[in-house]
Design a protein around this motif. Structure first.
Motif, PDB file in Angstrom:
ATOM      1  N   LYS A   8      24.624  43.646   0.199  1.00 38.92           N
ATOM      2  CA  LYS A   8      23.415  43.382  -0.580  1.00 38.92           C
ATOM      3  C   LYS A   8      22.257  42.974   0.331  1.00 38.92           C
ATOM      4  N   ALA A   9      21.060  43.489   0.043  1.00 35.64           N
ATOM      5  CA  ALA A   9      19.893  43.135   0.858  1.00 35.64           C
ATOM      6  C   ALA A   9      19.758  41.619   0.942  1.00 35.64           C
ATOM      7  N   GLY A  10      19.597  41.101   2.124  1.00 36.72           N
ATOM      8  CA  GLY A  10      19.390  39.669   2.305  1.00 36.72           C
ATOM      9  C   GLY A  10      20.661  38.841   2.348  1.00 36.72           C
ATOM     10  N   SER A  11      21.834  39.471   2.185  1.00 44.34           N
ATOM     11  CA  SER A  11      23.055  38.661   2.222  1.00 44.34           C
ATOM     12  C   SER A  11      23.253  38.113   3.637  1.00 44.34           C
ATOM     13  N   HIS A  12      23.945  36.973   3.736  1.00 46.71           N
ATOM     14  CA  HIS A  12      24.177  36.373   5.048  1.00 46.71           C
ATOM     15  C   HIS A  12      24.934  37.331   5.953  1.00 46.71           C
ATOM     16  N   THR A  13      25.921  38.016   5.369  1.00 45.87           N
ATOM     17  CA  THR A  13      26.745  38.923   6.172  1.00 45.87           C
ATOM     18  C   THR A  13      25.916  40.093   6.699  1.00 45.87           C
ATOM     19  N   ARG A  14      25.070  40.627   5.842  1.00 46.11           N
ATOM     20  CA  ARG A  14      24.192  41.712   6.273  1.00 46.11           C
ATOM     21  C   ARG A  14      23.227  41.236   7.360  1.00 46.11           C
ATOM     22  N   ASN A  15      22.686  40.037   7.187  1.00 46.33           N
ATOM     23  CA  ASN A  15      21.797  39.485   8.213  1.00 46.33           C
ATOM     24  C   ASN A  15      22.538  39.247   9.524  1.00 46.33           C
ATOM     25  N   LEU A  16      23.804  38.819   9.414  1.00 49.61           N
ATOM     26  CA  LEU A  16      24.611  38.610  10.617  1.00 49.61           C
ATOM     27  C   LEU A  16      24.762  39.915  11.402  1.00 49.61           C
ATOM     28  N   LEU A  17      24.987  41.005  10.684  1.00 52.42           N
ATOM     29  CA  LEU A  17      25.137  42.304  11.350  1.00 52.42           C
ATOM     30  C   LEU A  17      23.846  42.711  12.053  1.00 52.42           C
ATOM     31  N   ARG A  18      22.707  42.466  11.415  1.00 54.51           N
ATOM     32  CA  ARG A  18      21.406  42.782  12.033  1.00 54.51           C
ATOM     33  C   ARG A  18      21.142  41.900  13.251  1.00 54.51           C
ATOM     34  N   VAL A  19      21.451  40.622  13.128  1.00 54.46           N
ATOM     35  CA  VAL A  19      21.232  39.699  14.247  1.00 54.46           C
ATOM     36  C   VAL A  19      22.141  40.084  15.419  1.00 54.46           C
ATOM     37  N   LYS A  20      23.386  40.450  15.092  1.00 60.28           N
ATOM     38  CA  LYS A  20      24.299  40.908  16.141  1.00 60.28           C
ATOM     39  C   LYS A  20      23.687  42.090  16.894  1.00 60.28           C
TER      40      LYS A  20
END
Ligand code: 1PW
Length: 206
Positions: free
Chosen positions: A94-106
């Motif tokens: 989901k847009a903005g989910s912590h997990t999705r953000n973690l993948l982008r930050v990685k």
């Protein structure tokens, strides 16, 4: 000399990531705290800023996502539980989910890793080849035409290596040591995060 100066951005990045690398070195199931991870990631933000106005959007996106992880750390202790909560809530992608953000930050960390790696093996004063390679390898496969186009325009207005090192208060020799140190430390950390996704069948190519 860079040492004489108070601002040691690269050194701090290298040191914090060395710390994190020791935490994950023991095992893929080691607990990594969201708080220490997001703190280390926030040290990388000034680097994006040093790449010039063209990367302002990259910086803003990265900073916002690191901020989200820092916020999450107030109620979620480890990266494992952060991912598991999204799995349970069916909100991984989901847009903005912590997990999705973690993948982008990685990916941001990975891009800096490749950038440093390329700077270390590239002759001359231009950052264009190192930065293009880093972007091509890490982000381009996940970006649409418009973003790729904007980034490639940005490659023409990057600072020179000399300008970047000056902004970071480093000379060539000290920068080399710190960059190599970040490359070495971030590699197992990035693998650790990939495993968090892969071991739960979440995929890392989205
Ligand atoms: C070393 C210098 C070179 C290149 C830096 C390039 C970084 C490019 C990142 C640009 C990202 C800015 C635009 C935002 C893109 C978002 O759609 C995307 N974020 C990322 C980091 O790919 C997905 O974010 P979302 O949809 O999960 O909020």
């Amino acid at each position: 000399m860079a040492e004489a100066n108070g601002d040691k951005t690269l050194r701090r990045i290298a040191d914090e990531f060395k710390e994190l690398a020791t935490v994950v070195a023991d095992s893929p199931s080691a607990d990594l705290e969201v708080a220490s991870f997001s703190r280390a990631c926030s040290l990388v933000s000034p680097l994006f800023a040093c790449l010039g106005v063209a990367f302002k959007f990259a910086e803003m996106d990265y900073v916002a996502k690191v901020h989200d992880l820092a916020d999450a750390s107030k109620s979620i202790h480890t990266l494992q539980s952060l991912v598991d909560l999204d799995v349970k809530g069916d909100s991984v992608r989901k847009a903005g989910s912590h997990t999705r953000n973690l993948l982008r930050v990685k990916r941001g960390l990975d891009m800096v890793r490749v950038l440093f790696e390329q700077i270390l093996v590239t002759q001359g004063n231009s950052l264009r080849d190192p930065a293009s390679k880093a972007y091509e390898q890490v982000f381009a496969p996940h970006h649409g035409w418009a973003i790729r186009k904007a980034v490639s325009a940005g490659m023409y207005v990057l600072p020179t290596k000399e300008q970047l090192l000056r902004k970071l208060n480093e000379d060539e020799a000290s920068a080399k040591v710190q960059m190599q140190s970040y490359v070495t430390a971030s590699t197992p950390l990035i693998q650790y995060i990939d495993k968090l996704f892969v071991s739960r069948d979440l995929g890392i190519d989205w």
